[in-house]
Design an enzyme around this catalytic site. Sequence first.
Site, mmCIF file in Angstrom:
data_model
loop_
_atom_site.group_PDB
_atom_site.id
_atom_site.type_symbol
_atom_site.label_atom_id
_atom_site.label_comp_id
_atom_site.label_asym_id
_atom_site.label_seq_id
_atom_site.Cartn_x
_atom_site.Cartn_y
_atom_site.Cartn_z
ATOM 1 N N LYS B 192 0.861 -1.180 0.000
ATOM 2 C CA LYS B 192 0.000 0.000 0.000
ATOM 3 C C LYS B 192 0.895 1.227 0.000
ATOM 4 C CE LYS B 192 -1.901 2.824 2.355
ATOM 5 N NZ LYS B 192 -1.930 4.303 2.181
ATOM 6 N N GLY B 244 6.123 4.429 9.054
ATOM 7 C CA GLY B 244 5.362 5.672 9.134
ATOM 8 C C GLY B 244 5.435 6.247 10.528
ATOM 9 N N SER B 245 4.365 6.932 10.931
ATOM 10 C CA SER B 245 4.414 7.641 12.209
ATOM 11 C C SER B 245 4.217 6.691 13.382
ATOM 12 C CB SER B 245 3.327 8.713 12.248
ATOM 13 O OG SER B 245 2.064 8.096 12.367
ATOM 14 N N GLY B 249 1.615 3.537 13.965
ATOM 15 C CA GLY B 249 2.230 2.266 14.347
ATOM 16 C C GLY B 249 1.599 1.699 15.604
ATOM 17 N N GLU B 266 8.609 0.485 11.588
ATOM 18 C CA GLU B 266 9.705 1.450 11.491
ATOM 19 C C GLU B 266 9.050 2.808 11.612
ATOM 20 O OE1 GLU B 266 11.855 4.047 10.689
ATOM 21 O OE2 GLU B 266 12.256 3.424 8.624
ATOM 22 N N CYS B 300 12.713 9.936 8.628
ATOM 23 C CA CYS B 300 12.430 9.438 9.983
ATOM 24 C C CYS B 300 13.662 9.532 10.870
ATOM 25 C CB CYS B 300 11.906 8.013 9.919
ATOM 26 S SG CYS B 300 12.931 6.935 8.915
ATOM 27 N N GLU B 397 8.515 14.940 16.794
ATOM 28 C CA GLU B 397 9.039 14.860 15.437
ATOM 29 C C GLU B 397 8.358 15.935 14.581
ATOM 30 O OE1 GLU B 397 8.085 11.223 13.270
ATOM 31 O OE2 GLU B 397 10.122 11.230 12.482
#
Lengths: 270, 488
Positions: B192, B244-245, B249, B266, B300, B397
């Site tokens: 995706k 992703g974030s 997650g 991750e 990231c 972040e």
Amino acid sequence: MSRLTVRKTYKLWIGGAFVRSESGRYDEAVGVNYPRASRKDVRDAVAAARKAAGPWAARTAYNRGQILYRAAEALESRAETMGVPRDEVDAAVDVLLHYAGWTDKLQPVLGGINPVAAPFLSFSLPEPTGVVGIVAPDAPALLGLVAELAPVLAAGNVAVAVLSESAPLPGLDLAEALGVSDVPAGVVNLLSGRRGELARALGAHRDLNAIVDAAGERELSRELDRLAAETIKRVRHGEAARSYEDATDDALERLHAVTELKTAWHPVGA
Amino acid sequence: MSSSVETRTSIVWDYAPAPESADHIRLRDRYGLFLDGEFREPADGRHVATVNPATEEPIAEIGWAGPADIEAAIETARAAQPKWAALPELERAKYMFRIARLIQERARELAVVETMDGGKPLRESRDVDIPLAAAHFFHYAGWADKLRYGVNAREVRPLGVVGQIVPWNFPLLMAAWKLAPALACGNAAILKPAETTPLTALLLAEICQEAELPPGVVAVLPGNGETGATLVRQKKINKIAFTGSTAVGRDIQAALAGTGIPLTLELGGKSANIVFEDAALDQAVEGIVNGIFFNQGHVCCAGSRLLIQESVRDEVIAKLWQRMRRLRVGDPLDKNTDVGAINSAEQLSRIEALVAAGESEGAVRRTVECELPARGYWFAPTLFTDVSPAHRIAVEEIFGPVVSVLTFRTQAEAIEKANNSRYGLAAGIWTDKGAKAFEVASALRAGVVWQNTYNHFDPTAAFGGYKESGFGREGGPAGLRPYLSVVR
């Protein structure tokens, strides 16, 4: 006149000290009282473990191996007093020995030099994940606990373990064996009490890095997964180890589950 | 005479525009889903335009997968996976080598499309994203017939059908990081791509066709967060991998609770880049710039917390600010551009909100004054000083071209500050003292530590985080483990 026996007072093992539950609660098993730890005891144990984590990880692999070996010696010498069948103690001792030998093998097996396409010395090495919560199975009370504890310690982590709920005494006896070995204070913390209450408190603790769950309770496993997600804890579910083979055939997987891999890049040349 | 040099009028040499040509790329107006080896309309017919963030112009209409499409993809993947896993291992490798070669062949086209769809400078997509994506397929192709050596096992098995969700910051590269190990291990994959950057994943699907990869082994299902949420809740999936974030997650980890479906994550970071007083400061400044302004800071592992030793603080900040003022912000397709467009309006507003919080909490902001294009999403490189460790800009972040400066006096303080984060993805160390670098690197609780470099990646080197930056590794033999089960 017959001599009156001196009864043992069973206590929790937190930060290297034998203590009653801060709550003052206790339960009774086979005619003796033992502490029913509280959520506050869980927090105290995690705090003690966190304090011990850095120094334990910083010891040499050789030294950690010798300490685990010494723990096996201490357990062997108390084999007849553990309150479990002798062959269960034998298996637990052998499991400790097996993992004592892993401390200085894990790095070469899981790590290595990365042949990167650039002028750097790049390598990846396993490091302990930190503070690990263990939910021990009800049975076997001793071997089931040692099978989870030994790989956690061998990989350089510290542990807070919730003991068998139905048979907590062998776990509390193990505390005394470890207490006279060279395991530093806070590296292993053992709590007796109601599994559901203590395991959930562990799962929800924000300063815990990983959970190893061998209780085999479906609903509790799901709940631990859900709680772990809050701070992205690593989780491994397993079945109770009933033999030496159960505890060691998947040794690398057990060790890997409580290990982080760090990749370092150092320049070569200017 | 030196005095005559000083009295000369200074000449500012500006760069002439150097746009990369986009006329060799072959993009369709409309893309379907890639399912069962062919492009198909989504079941509900829904298409959404993907937009160039540098111009706000639509590039192509993209079919978005709905629940029925996801189920269909899982069915075809389930049918295809056993045959894929049963291929002689070297044959499986050959398909992957083909994909690596085709990425190299179409490298320029992929780079231009990546830049148009995501806003990153062409210099980066051309020199970093696309070559690394090809290298990743090449590396894992070579693992396909050596899997058990990679995980110290006698017998391994693929997991089955894996669902993989990738972010918008390195669209093709992240797709390669996900697909290459999954395929090498004999799994079928459902990828995706991110909502704002689906194009290169769809071009990769074309490459899979060109490589004659068996139908159903790879599906590409574009969509938004809802599509991803549906994918991770499928009962018949055997593994989820997400980049992703941390917030998403966490939701995925909770959604998988009790299912026993393996997961790798991750996630985010707030990585410390530590400059010691004995560092080569000019080199360090280049590294700081690369650490935080690479890909507009949409990285990231970006070095977003700059820790400078007090004795060289003023000098480093002066050099950094001077260097920042020379960064060229603008048209991502221009080969001289250093900082491109912010990926989306949504991301731009997130950056603006956090920067506003930095100002209101009392940090001192400096933003490079430069001409920004009239259309598109832009944020000029920004530096915060007088940052306290409790400020939101030191904790959260930002995922943008914004660096927060903190200082330290001793090595112990540097380590403590660097580790004072719920994240643990990466860190940088700038020093010329070897023993110090090794000592600090081993004390940092981060998955990747770079000495005298930053944002360096390689398919042979494991990448992934400690703590709330996720778990599982990508790259090298460690990257195989998440896609295999060890039988014995």
